[in-house]
Design a protein around this motif. Structure first.
Motif, PDB file in Angstrom:
ATOM      1  N   VAL A  54       1.495   8.030   4.738  1.00 19.16           N
ATOM      2  CA  VAL A  54       1.229   7.708   3.369  1.00 19.16           C
ATOM      3  C   VAL A  54       2.770   8.034   2.684  1.00 19.16           C
ATOM      4  O   VAL A  54       2.998   9.003   2.459  1.00 19.16           O
ATOM      5  CB  VAL A  54      -0.031   8.164   2.735  1.00 19.16           C
ATOM      6  N   MET A 103       4.136   7.159  -1.376  1.00 16.64           N
ATOM      7  CA  MET A 103       3.773   6.605  -2.787  1.00 16.64           C
ATOM      8  C   MET A 103       4.512   7.574  -3.669  1.00 16.64           C
ATOM      9  O   MET A 103       5.021   8.458  -3.584  1.00 16.64           O
ATOM     10  CB  MET A 103       2.249   6.686  -2.980  1.00 16.64           C
ATOM     11  N   VAL A 162      -2.075   5.705 -11.567  1.00 15.99           N
ATOM     12  CA  VAL A 162      -2.014   5.015 -10.189  1.00 15.99           C
ATOM     13  C   VAL A 162      -3.341   5.195  -9.567  1.00 15.99           C
ATOM     14  O   VAL A 162      -3.861   6.110  -9.355  1.00 15.99           O
ATOM     15  CB  VAL A 162      -0.861   5.537  -9.376  1.00 15.99           C
ATOM     16  N   LEU A 189      -6.136   4.551  -6.587  1.00 17.11           N
ATOM     17  CA  LEU A 189      -6.249   4.479  -4.873  1.00 17.11           C
ATOM     18  C   LEU A 189      -7.531   3.759  -4.777  1.00 17.11           C
ATOM     19  O   LEU A 189      -8.695   4.249  -5.069  1.00 17.11           O
ATOM     20  CB  LEU A 189      -6.484   5.911  -4.475  1.00 17.11           C
ATOM     21  N   LYS A 197      -9.554   7.559   0.674  1.00 20.99           N
ATOM     22  CA  LYS A 197      -9.014   7.733  -0.604  1.00 20.99           C
ATOM     23  C   LYS A 197      -9.157   9.312  -0.859  1.00 20.99           C
ATOM     24  O   LYS A 197      -8.463  10.046  -1.317  1.00 20.99           O
ATOM     25  CB  LYS A 197      -9.586   7.024  -1.685  1.00 20.99           C
ATOM     26  N   ARG A 201      -0.591   0.923 -11.754  1.00 26.16           N
ATOM     27  CA  ARG A 201      -0.687   0.324 -10.536  1.00 26.16           C
ATOM     28  C   ARG A 201      -1.417   0.561  -9.593  1.00 26.16           C
ATOM     29  O   ARG A 201      -2.352   1.673  -9.889  1.00 26.16           O
ATOM     30  CB  ARG A 201       0.724   0.726 -10.040  1.00 26.16           C
ATOM     31  N   TYR A 237      -2.329   1.652  -5.272  1.00 24.38           N
ATOM     32  CA  TYR A 237      -2.223   1.511  -3.746  1.00 24.38           C
ATOM     33  C   TYR A 237      -3.556   1.389  -2.950  1.00 24.38           C
ATOM     34  O   TYR A 237      -4.582   2.135  -3.389  1.00 24.38           O
ATOM     35  CB  TYR A 237      -1.837   2.783  -2.904  1.00 24.38           C
ATOM     36  N   MET A 281      -6.107   1.407   0.225  1.00 28.19           N
ATOM     37  CA  MET A 281      -6.133   2.289   1.520  1.00 28.19           C
ATOM     38  C   MET A 281      -7.064   1.517   2.620  1.00 28.19           C
ATOM     39  O   MET A 281      -8.366   1.147   2.034  1.00 28.19           O
ATOM     40  CB  MET A 281      -6.350   3.721   1.169  1.00 28.19           C
ATOM     41  N   ILE A 326      -2.041   3.040   3.787  1.00 30.17           N
ATOM     42  CA  ILE A 326      -1.996   2.440   2.645  1.00 30.17           C
ATOM     43  C   ILE A 326      -1.445   1.010   3.120  1.00 30.17           C
ATOM     44  O   ILE A 326      -0.626   0.888   4.090  1.00 30.17           O
ATOM     45  CB  ILE A 326      -0.783   2.874   1.664  1.00 30.17           C
ATOM     46  N   THR A 327      -2.459  -0.119   2.693  1.00 26.17           N
ATOM     47  CA  THR A 327      -2.054  -1.603   3.201  1.00 26.17           C
ATOM     48  C   THR A 327      -1.496  -2.357   2.179  1.00 26.17           C
ATOM     49  O   THR A 327      -1.091  -3.372   2.552  1.00 26.17           O
ATOM     50  CB  THR A 327      -3.552  -2.077   3.515  1.00 26.17           C
ATOM     51  N   GLU A 372       0.598  -1.805  -1.995  1.00 26.99           N
ATOM     52  CA  GLU A 372       0.870  -1.594  -3.448  1.00 26.99           C
ATOM     53  C   GLU A 372       0.703  -2.844  -4.560  1.00 26.99           C
ATOM     54  O   GLU A 372       1.610  -3.970  -4.169  1.00 26.99           O
ATOM     55  CB  GLU A 372       2.167  -0.930  -3.484  1.00 26.99           C
ATOM     56  N   TYR A 424      -7.298  -6.438   1.230  1.00 26.57           N
ATOM     57  CA  TYR A 424      -6.402  -5.311   1.744  1.00 26.57           C
ATOM     58  C   TYR A 424      -7.399  -4.113   1.858  1.00 26.57           C
ATOM     59  O   TYR A 424      -6.989  -3.328   2.846  1.00 26.57           O
ATOM     60  CB  TYR A 424      -5.036  -4.925   0.834  1.00 26.57           C
TER      61      TYR A 424
END
Length: 509
Positions: A280, A282, A290, A292, A300, A472, A474, A476, A481-482, A484, A498
């Motif tokens: 991972v 980030m 941010v 998850l 997560k 933003r 991310y 998972m 992480i698939t 952003e 995702y």
């Protein structure tokens, strides 16, 4: 099948400084699925605990088939076929025992008097039979410590129906479950209603699920029942929320703009020892929230715990404000000004049998100590400040946290870390088990933390929350992480795309 009714007549209950229930009239019949809803502290759980025998100091009457009964302990409730499965499943199970032993726990404890040996073959046989009644296939020889949350919940439901069960009370049953696990639970609930004529009572905040599964609902507010009504195709979520809050509710959280500063937390190729987090990378900037995202089991929580030192990293690098961190334990994380508000707040976030005062000082106790003595005046001043600042509803700073509502317990967890003055705040499912009113308060609190220039990581399965509060995110899947995504430019559909592990680009559609 003959119907059995259960209800209350003018039931009231008081705790020190709190009128928890006031003249509550409630009734339910077997063969229905019914929701009990309301804001945190409205009295939902208190009323259900009266029926389950856990609140013996009530006044008024409990009625069983129209006749008054005294339910002053759980044993009496169980004899009447009233069973309750609480939200914190890990608190009710014995992890070192097998599925069979946990399912048959009540039966074996009650029937062991005078016996030297337990017939384990018989215990396993009976446990299989009970699980079969739920259409659930579990290895009854497996230790409960190895089960998923959804499987643990099924074990507790099996334990509840193993003996006599006419009324099954489920406290926030879907809070820890994925969509597919929720579908399985609903299938079990419908099966119990239709084949065994059991009444299932949901204590819940998930309104869409109420509309989907329940036949009727009761709304409570300030310890009183304000409405009981059937659910029809015309029933809306806004209608229910307005009744819960006693006012009109705006669906979306109006996120305040924060000044986003320089990059503060950087994670590079982080892999956890057991493979629960995989490669991972980030970053989080000062003042940034941010997210998850991902389904239950996507990684997560595991990433949150690795960033907090609760899980050990096998490789990778974590840098905070230019300094490389070596986090072997949560103590290392706290020393480096990293805070975690965990998903299982009662198990990991607070000391439920300690006071509000103690919990709010727990993360920075050294500030209040001289040699081996705690400055109680200083801790009381600290607690009073955060009780007022965060709007924690408690009769006293000396109230045990166990007696607070879920939303107020969550505020205590957050307040504990605010007192410690951290740079990075990690929130793992912070609104789990809290109502919409408390959710808005938690959102405002998190927004304020970001506005003060701190880094915020917000992990949740609730995509609508991510779209409301983050800058933003991310996504998972399976510990990786698939994607952003920029919150302002994404959608629930793209997040779900995702979250299921898709590697191809999302096409709106």
């Amino acid at each position: 099948m003959d119907k059995i009714t259960l209800g209350t007549k003018k039931v009231s209950i008081e705790f020190p400084g709190v009128k928890a229930l006031s003249d509550c009239d409630f009734e339910i019949s077997t063969g229905v699925i019914h929701a009990v809803m309301g804001a945190n502290g409205a009295g939902k759980s208190t009323l259900m605990k009266v029926l389950a025998g856990s609140n013996p100091t009530y006044t008024g009457e409990v009625l069983y088939n129209g006749e008054p009964v005294e339910i002053r302990n759980p044993k009496t409730a169980k004899e009447l076929g009233i069973q309750i499965v609480y939200q914190e499943v890990d608190m009710a199970l014995i992890p070192s025992l097998t599925v069979a032993e946990n399912v048959m726990f009540n039966d074996t404890v009650m029937n062991m008097k005078g016996k030297l040996f337990m017939n384990y073959a018989q215990v396993r046989k009976k446990a299989k039979e009970v699980l079969a009644r739920l259409n659930v296939d579990l290895d009854v020889t497996q230790l409960c410590s190895k089960l998923t949350l959804a499987q643990k919940q099924m074990v507790l439901i099996a334990r509840a129906i193993e003996n006599k069960c006419n009324f099954l009370i489920l406290d926030e049953p879907t809070a820890p479950l994925s969509d597919s696990e929720t579908d399985e639970l609903f299938s079990v609930v419908r099966h119990l209603r239709e084949t065994e004529n059991i009444a299932v009572i949901f204590i819940t905040h998930r309104i869409q699920e109420v509309l989907r599964i329940c036949d009727s609902y009761t709304v409570m507010r300030n310890g009183e029942i304000v409405d009981t009504t059937p659910i029809t195709p015309a029933t809306t979520s806004k209608e229910i929320v307005d009744k819960m809050l006693g006012r009109s509710f705006e669906e979306n959280f109006p996120k305040e703009a924060c000044d986003i500063g320089e990059t503060s937390l950087v994670v590079e190729h982080l892999t956890e020892r057991e493979g629960r987090v995989k490669d991972v990378s980030m970053y989080v900037r000062k003042g940034e929230i941010v997210g998850l995202a991902g389904l239950v089991g996507g990684g997560k929580t595991e990433l949150c715990k690795t960033l907090f030192g609760a899980y050990r990293a096998a490789s990778g690098k974590i840098t905070l404000n230019g300094k490389e961190l070596h986090l072997k334990t949560p103590t290392d994380a706290v020393k480096n000004r990293i805070a975690l508000v965990p998903e299982e707040r009662r198990k990991e976030g607070v000391l439920v049998n300690e006071t509000v005062n103690f919990n709010l000082a727990a993360a920075c106790l050294d500030r209040f100590c001289h040699l081996s003595f705690v400055n109680r005046g200083a801790t009381a001043k600290n607690a009073s400040h955060f009780v007022e600042d965060l709007g924690i509803k408690t009769p006293s700073i000396n109230q045990k946290v166990a007696l607070l509502s879920g939303g107020n317990q969550q505020k205590v967890v957050v307040g504990k870390w605010l007192a410690a003055d951290c740079d990075v705040y990690i929130f793992d499912e912070p609104t789990k088990g809290v109502d919409v009113g408390a959710k808005m308060e938690i959102f405002r609190l998190i927004n304020q933390i970001a506005k003060e220039g701190n880094c915020v990581i917000y992990a949740t399965c609730e995509n609508s929350e991510l779209l409301s509060i983050t800058d933003r995110m991310y996504v998972m899947f399976d510990g990786r992480i698939t994607a952003e995504l920029e919150t302002a430019k994404t959608s629930e559909d793209e997040i779900m795309h995702y979250s299921t592990g898709a590697t191809d680009a999302f096409v709106a559609g």
